[in-house]
Structure formats: C-alpha cells, structure tokens
Design an enzyme around this catalytic site. Structure first.
Site, mmCIF file in Angstrom:
data_model
loop_
_atom_site.group_PDB
_atom_site.id
_atom_site.type_symbol
_atom_site.label_atom_id
_atom_site.label_comp_id
_atom_site.label_asym_id
_atom_site.label_seq_id
_atom_site.Cartn_x
_atom_site.Cartn_y
_atom_site.Cartn_z
ATOM 1 N N THR A 105 2.767 3.274 5.730
ATOM 2 C CA THR A 105 3.661 2.195 5.298
ATOM 3 C C THR A 105 4.746 2.754 4.399
ATOM 4 O OG1 THR A 105 2.019 0.427 5.481
ATOM 5 C CG2 THR A 105 3.957 -0.035 4.190
ATOM 6 N N TRP A 147 -5.892 3.730 8.292
ATOM 7 C CA TRP A 147 -4.661 3.395 9.019
ATOM 8 C C TRP A 147 -4.372 4.449 10.101
ATOM 9 C CZ3 TRP A 147 -5.602 0.802 4.745
ATOM 10 C CH2 TRP A 147 -4.947 -0.405 4.472
ATOM 11 N N ASN A 189 -6.335 0.196 11.396
ATOM 12 C CA ASN A 189 -5.685 -0.991 10.878
ATOM 13 C C ASN A 189 -4.549 -1.469 11.779
ATOM 14 O OD1 ASN A 189 -5.087 -2.883 8.553
ATOM 15 N ND2 ASN A 189 -3.121 -1.828 8.748
ATOM 16 N N GLU A 190 -4.672 -2.727 12.238
ATOM 17 C CA GLU A 190 -3.650 -3.411 13.035
ATOM 18 C C GLU A 190 -3.321 -2.714 14.349
ATOM 19 O OE1 GLU A 190 -1.213 -5.596 9.393
ATOM 20 O OE2 GLU A 190 -0.318 -3.851 10.391
ATOM 21 N N GLU A 274 -5.540 -9.529 4.878
ATOM 22 C CA GLU A 274 -4.275 -8.968 4.399
ATOM 23 C C GLU A 274 -3.240 -10.069 4.391
ATOM 24 O OE1 GLU A 274 -2.868 -5.097 5.767
ATOM 25 O OE2 GLU A 274 -0.816 -5.876 5.765
#
Length: 797
Positions: A105, A147, A189-190, A274
């Site tokens: 990120t 992530w 993640n995601e 989140e």
C-alpha cells in the site's frame, strides 16, 4: 473539573421522565426537542450476539514505518493513545501485516524468511508494535494477515504447499516474542483464498501445537466462505470468523452497511474487518456511524479501522490516514485525530465478550437519518453501555430510557464528543452524571454528536501533547554501524524489496545496508525494482551520496527529488535516478507517475564489477543534475521537471547490493565528494587551520564538514581541496609527508581510491597513512608501505 462545565451545547440529561418539563424550564436557552422522544427499554435479558471488539490494522504496508523511529517520550505517548485502556483509542484488536518484501500500500514490509531456509524473527517493526500493544493491554487480540510473500513461496504461487510452513514459522517467531496470535488469515489480502489451503493450514496448526489459533477468512469484499460451508463441512469446521472489507462502502459516510443472509446465519463470527481509509480527523463521523451500523444492518460483531497510524512521509499514498498522525520522528511531532475519540466511545466502555442487546439497539425514532444506538452488557449482566451517534440528525433528539433485566439502575455516566468541532476540548468530554429514578431517565442528544452512557468507570482522556513540526535537517548521514543485523536504518522506508543491515562485504568492516530480497516477490501491487526512500518533500538542492558494492551482475541506483507514486504501481513515481551497473554503464533517468521513464543522460565509466566498493553521488542545483562515480563527474544534465523531494537508494530486481556511508548534504555536490574519514581514528583528512599555503602538512582532525576537509576526486586522479589545491606527496618514500600544493598535474598528485578503502599514490604505490596508527587530533598524515591496517583505510563519508 465540574462536569457541567464540559456539557456540550443543548445537551440535557434529567433525572426522570416525570421531571423533564420542569428541568426544561430551569435550563434557559435550550429549545425543546425537535420531535417526540424515543422510548428505549434497556433490557439486560435481551438476546444478541457476542461482541468481538473494535481495532485497527497495522500493515498494508509501511504506514506504521516511522513510528519506531520516534524519540521518547513522544513514542510512548503515541502508543498510549493507541492502546492504553482508559486513555485514548484503547484498541481491543490489532491486525498486523505478515511482511512479504513487497509494496502492499504505502510501502513494503520485510519478510521473516526472504528465501527458502532463511529465518530472522526480529525483522521489521510489527513485532515491536504488537509487544507494545500487549504491554499496555494484555487482553488485546492479535491477528496476522499477509498481503504478499517472498517469491520462493510455491515458486511464485501464493496458495501453495509452502504457505502452511511459512505461516507456522511466523507463528514461531511470535512465540519468540512472547506473543500469542489469536487469529491467522491463510489468504492473500483482497487477492485470493481457497477452501483447500484454508483446511490445510487449519490441519497444520492443529498438528504443530497451534490449535488455539483461530482462522479468519477471506479478507475481501465477498461472503464467499459462508457460501461454501453447506457443501464443504471441513471448511466450515476450519473457519472461526468471516472477515469482509468495507461492508458500509469504500470511502463512504458509512450510513448503510450490507451483509449476506448466508453469512449471518452461518454460525460464525462476522467482522467488518477493514474499514476507514480516511483522514485521522475526517474519518471520525463515518467511524461513529459504521461501528454501530455494521451490527445493526449486518450483524457484524467486529470492526477494524485501516489503518493504525499515519506514520509515513507526505509523498506516499494515504499519508494522513490512521488514528494518529505521526510522520516526523526527527521533530517528535504528532497529532491525535478525532478518529481516536470516535473509537473510544465504544472501546473504553466495552470489552470483547460483552453481549449486544438487540432489543436495546436501533435507529432513533426508527429513522436512520436521526442517528443510531447500540447497547451492550457485561458478561455478569450488571453493567451496560449505550453508544449513540446523531451525525445526521436535523435537530435535537430525546431518548427516554428504562432499565430492566437485571442491569444496574445506579448512576449513569455520560461522555460526549462534538464531531462537528475541530477543537480538541470538544471531544470525549465527561458530562454530568444521571441518577435514574425507578430505573428511568432521559437524555437529549444533539446533531453531530456522539455519546456513551454507561454504568462503568475507569475512562479517561489522554493529556500528552507533542512538540511542533520540523523538517529533517541536512546534512543527514548514516554509516549504519550502530544497528544490529537485520534492522531497518533510521528513517529509511522500504517501498519495494527489503533493505536491512548486514555485516559489510567486500573486505569492509562495520555494518552496511543490503537489499535482501533475492527474487521477485508475490506482489500485491505491480512489480517494480526494489527501492527505499527517506527525507523531506521540501528538499530541493542537495546531494545524495553513498558507497555501493554490487554482489552480482546488475545495477544499483541513487534516487533524488522523490515525490508521489501511482496508486497501484510503486515503480511509477516522480523521481530522478542515477543508475550504475557492474559493467560501468550509467544513466540519469526521470520517472513519473504515468510509468514513463526518460533517459536524460547516459554513458560508461570504468567497470564497477562485483565485490568492490565505489562511491556514487547524485546532486541537484536548480535545474542542474550532476552524476558522480568514484569522485569523478561522469555527466551533468539540465532538467527542471521535478523541483523537490526525498532521497533514496535502489537496485535491480534480485540484486543484493550493499550500501554504506549514506550522506545527504545541502548543495549541488557536482564533483564534490564527502570527507575522507580514517577508519582507525574516526577522524577526517584535514588541512590544519584551513591553511591554503603550499606545503601545509595534512593531519587528522574531528570531522566538521569544513571546506578544508572536502576532497574532490577528479577524472585525472587528483584529490582536490578548495578547488585549487591538490593532495601531493611528490616522488615520496615511506615517511614522506602528505601536503597540499597548487594543482599541476604532476605524477605525485595522482591517487587511486581502492575498493579496500586504501588510498595509494599512483607514482610510488605507497599508502596514505595516519602516522604511527595515531588517532588523536593533529596526527600527521604520511606515505607508508601498505600494510592493510585500519590506519590506512579512508572512507568517503
């Protein structure tokens, strides 16, 4: 302080419904409620789900990076505002990134296992953050989530047989830090998860002594785990909680939240795992709505704000997102956001394990525009807390409350925050207590306010404040010798890859920074070359210099005037680069956030090779950019596209290059190199008394960045001081004095800067030496037979 003095405007609490009108007559200037009172029965016997806590996410990635570099007492003050019960946000859960050497990120976080067989349980700062959180709140629940991952996992396949072992090794590291991890997420993640991997990780946990670690999936925007339970009982048995992102919408006011009937009825805990992604002040009102409404609308019992703390520099993505702004460790500045107090209205008055009271929770007057309220009771059914938000109400709202079902009918404590106000004095203020009459009382709430009414005690508002803001001053230097192995250097933020301290190679003593990611990682964003940055967005005219050693074929680079990066591509950033390769090829590049790379100048110099140290510098003066290799200017270019920004270091993909003696100094630099520092004495090659007289003998002296200590290596092999005088030893023999003399191009004025840090006369082959291995100020500098002693080692820093 008299609680009446902190009462928010137009807030009224009265002893009983029967005395409401009389009280209204007593308090002058208060308008009558905008509409009929809402009757609420606070029934301790009401059914409801078990509360799992409100917390935040440290990771995804690099957003907490600068916190560990803060000085005391400011560092502890920030941690107190985040984790200390009865003080600030009092977080009940903390989710941390399992670092993967890749930008996830706002930066990259290091993996505990860069390559197969590697393990270092002290890398990064998440262990430290978890330890500090536990120190303040031993009951805080910890969650681990990756992530990305190093490229060796499944040879680039995240959901592979390697994942279980990788996660188990991370849990082993947690044990070394005396940390118990409560939940683990066997998903990217995601990005991806699947039932088979989830079941395999559950089995591995059970088989390796981690049966107490629960599993949460899938950390994305869907409720897909619940959809698979009916057909896959093994998956249902493996999963303890379903985590969904932004269940009230992404970057919204969090007015309406959604869920899945299948998930609600799955028998599993359901979390809004989140949320936020909003400014440390601007997210307060959405938080007030969302923490209540995820339960009211979607029966979600856990809520986690992204992210924990805004602790990255302003050029990076989401720089003010978090609960506290803490982006200047050099000054100690920090600012506590309204978000902290919005969360505190829940966390300081409840604990995981409390029960929601469904019949005592809802929307004021049945209208979500009026605001919402949720009520929870303690496990012993004695205490209760009600959290109320009236963010969007058009007028005052009166609540008539009746307490029953075994709950305390004693004094009720009232806390309020005016979230429309930017004045910290209006946030999280203690109001006058209410004494119910026969279990009944009333409260009038105001638009834009958040309230908690509670029978509990022990709450408080932190009082610490930080100093003012300040820019990271130049020069900034770091020889990295003060760090143990495997650490991140102060203020240096990984953007891609993993830059960490190691024992220097290439025959050099001390510690260096090494890019330790040996292959392309499994990314969360687009893949880019590894780089790290530090500094200020206001830096304009400066020189960044470092010693560089390539360990394999490839290149290393210095970055300057580094600005922002594109949302999902860390390689698409505003920056200038000086790139130098093992072959001697060099180039000055300009990159931008559109992923365009422009070569401004390029050429070739002597091959750098591998395993040998070289000095590289990139300087800026207005539109003039100067590239220097081993003290000689290899090229200049004029470009005014980027005017200011941070400095940085980088490598080609998989290049485990080393960096030492990082020096960022004000001024263009040009061909100017740093001082020559004697390794044995830790003092600099100095022209005594700043003399410019020919024949002045050189000596050691405390490094002071004076002009009499600045030595420029020219393409002709000279070492110049003052721009006109040269280091001279004539035809010299052992014992000949090293002096300054007018530059003539004579052979006795030509020197070689060697990879082993020795400096030798091109004419005699003898070494520049601190006489008698002396270390004191004034020690004479002479020529001597080369011995490889540290008194003959000179570092350009």
């Amino acid at each position: 302080m008299d609680p009446q003095m902190t009462r928010p405007p137009r807030t009224l609490a009265v002893l009983a419904v029967s005395s409401l009108l009389a009280a209204l007559g007593v308090v002058a200037g208060f308008a009558a409620p905008a509409q009929a009172a809402t009757a609420i029965t606070v029934n301790g016997a009401s059914g409801g789900r078990t509360f799992d806590g409100v917390g935040a996410v440290s990771g995804g990635g690099g957003n907490s990076r600068l916190l560990i570099d803060y000085p005391e007492p400011q560092r502890s003050q920030i941690l107190d505002y985040l984790f200390r019960p009865g003080y600030g946000a009092a977080l009940q859960t903390l989710k941390v990134e399992i670092g993967g050497d890749t930008n996830s990120t706002s930066g990259a976080e290091p993996s505990h296992a860069h390559f197969r067989g590697d393990l270092d349980c002290n890398r990064g700062y998440q262990w430290w953050i978890m330890e500090e959180a536990k120190r303040r709140n031993p009951a805080i629940q910890l969650i681990g989530l990756p992530w990305g991952a190093p490229g060796w996992i499944g040879n680039g396949t995240f959901l592979s047989g390697d994942l279980s072992g990788y996660l188990l090794s991370w849990l082993g590291c947690a044990r070394q830090h005396n940390l118990t991890i409560d939940y683990l997420v066997p998903a990217q993640n995601e990005r991806q998860w699947n039932a088979g991997t989830t079941i395999a990780v559950r089995n591995a946990l059970d088989a390796n002594g981690y049966g107490n670690v629960k599993i949460e999936v899938a950390e994305d925007w869907t409720y897909s785990p619940a959809d698979q339970f009916a057909a896959n009982p093994a998956l249902r048995d493996a999963v303890d909680a379903i985590g969904v992102h932004y269940s009230c919408g992404y970057l919204t006011d969090q007015k309406t939240c959604t869920s899945s009937a299948t998930a609600i009825n799955s028998g599993k805990a359901l979390w809004s795992s989140e949320n936020g992604s909003q400014d440390y002040n601007g997210g307060a009102k959405p938080l007030a709505r969302g923490i209540n409404r995820t339960y009211l609308d979607a029966k979600m019992t856990g809520y986690q704000n992204w992210d924990l703390v805004a602790s990255t520099t302003p050029n990076n993505l989401w720089p003010t997102v978090g609960l506290v702004l803490a982006n200047q460790p050099w000054s100690g500045f920090y600012s506590v956001g309204k978000d902290v107090w919005s969360i505190a209205h829940t966390t300081q008055f409840t604990e995981p394990g409390w029960k929601y009271l469904d019949s005592s929770s809802g929307y004021i007057a049945g209208n979500r525009n009026n605001g919402s309220y949720i009520t929870m009771r303690s496990p012993d059914s004695a205490d209760y807390s009600m959290i109320i938000e009236a963010m969007d109400a058009s007028g005052a709202q009166t609540l008539d409350l009746s307490v029953t079902g075994g709950l305390s009918t004693g004094a009720v404590h009232v806390w309020a925050s005016n979230l429309n106000s930017s004045n910290p004095a209006d946030h999280f203020t203690r109001q006058a207590d209410i004494t119910p009459s026969g279990g009944r009382y009333s409260l009038t709430v105001q638009p834009g306010y958040q309230y908690t009414i509670t029978t509990t005690t022990g709450q408080g508002k932190g009082t610490a404040t930080g100093p003012g803001q300040g820019t990271l001053a130049l020069p900034h230097t770091d020889n990295f010798d003060s760090y143990p192995a495997g650490r991140e250097a102060k203020y240096l933020m990984d953007m891609q890859g993993a830059f960490e301290t190691v024992a220097c190679g290439g025959g050099r003593t001390g510690m260096c920074v090494r890019q330790a990611s040996t292959q392309a990682p499994i990314t969360w964003k687009a893949l880019s070359d590894p780089y790290a940055e530090l500094g200020s967005t206001t830096w304009t005219n400066y020189t960044v210099q470092a010693d560089v050693m390539l360990e394999r074929s490839g290149y290393a680079e210095l970055l300057g005037r580094v600005g922002g990066q594109e949302l999902m591509n860390p390689g698409a950033l505003n920056a200038y680069h000086l790139r130098v390769s093992d072959t001697g090829a060099w180039s000055v590049l300009r990159t931008n956030t559109s992923a365009q790379t422009t070569t401004l100048r390029s050429g070739s110099t002597a091959a750098l090779g591998t395993g040998r140290w070289h000095s590289v510098a990139l300087g800026f003066s207005g539109s003039t950019i100067t590239a220097t290799v081993d003290g000689a200017v290899v090229g200049t270019v004029a470009d005014s596209t980027l005017g200011s920004g941070l400095a940085g270091i980088g490598t080609s993909q998989g290049q485990t290059a080393q960096f030492d003696n990082l020096n960022i100094a004000a001024g263009a630099g040009g061909g100017t190199s740093p001082v020559l520092r004697n390794v044995n004495a830790n003092r600099c090659l100095d022209v005594p008394n700043a003399s410019q007289a020919n024949g002045t003998q050189l000596a050691l002296w405390d490094c002071n960045a004076g002009a009499n200590q600045q030595w420029t290596a020219t393409a002709a092999g000279q070492l110049q001081v003052y721009g006109t005088k040269c280091l001279d030893a004539g035809a010299g023999t052992s014992g000949t004095r090293a002096v300054i003399a007018a530059c003539t191009g004579a052979a006795g004025q030509q020197w070689r800067l060697n990879a082993d840090d020795s400096v030798t006369s091109a004419q005699s082959g003898l070494c520049l030496d601190a006489s008698g291995a002396g270390t004191a100020n004034g020690t004479a500098v002479i020529l001597w037979t080369c011995t490889n002693g540290t008194n003959q080692k000179w570092r350009r820093s």
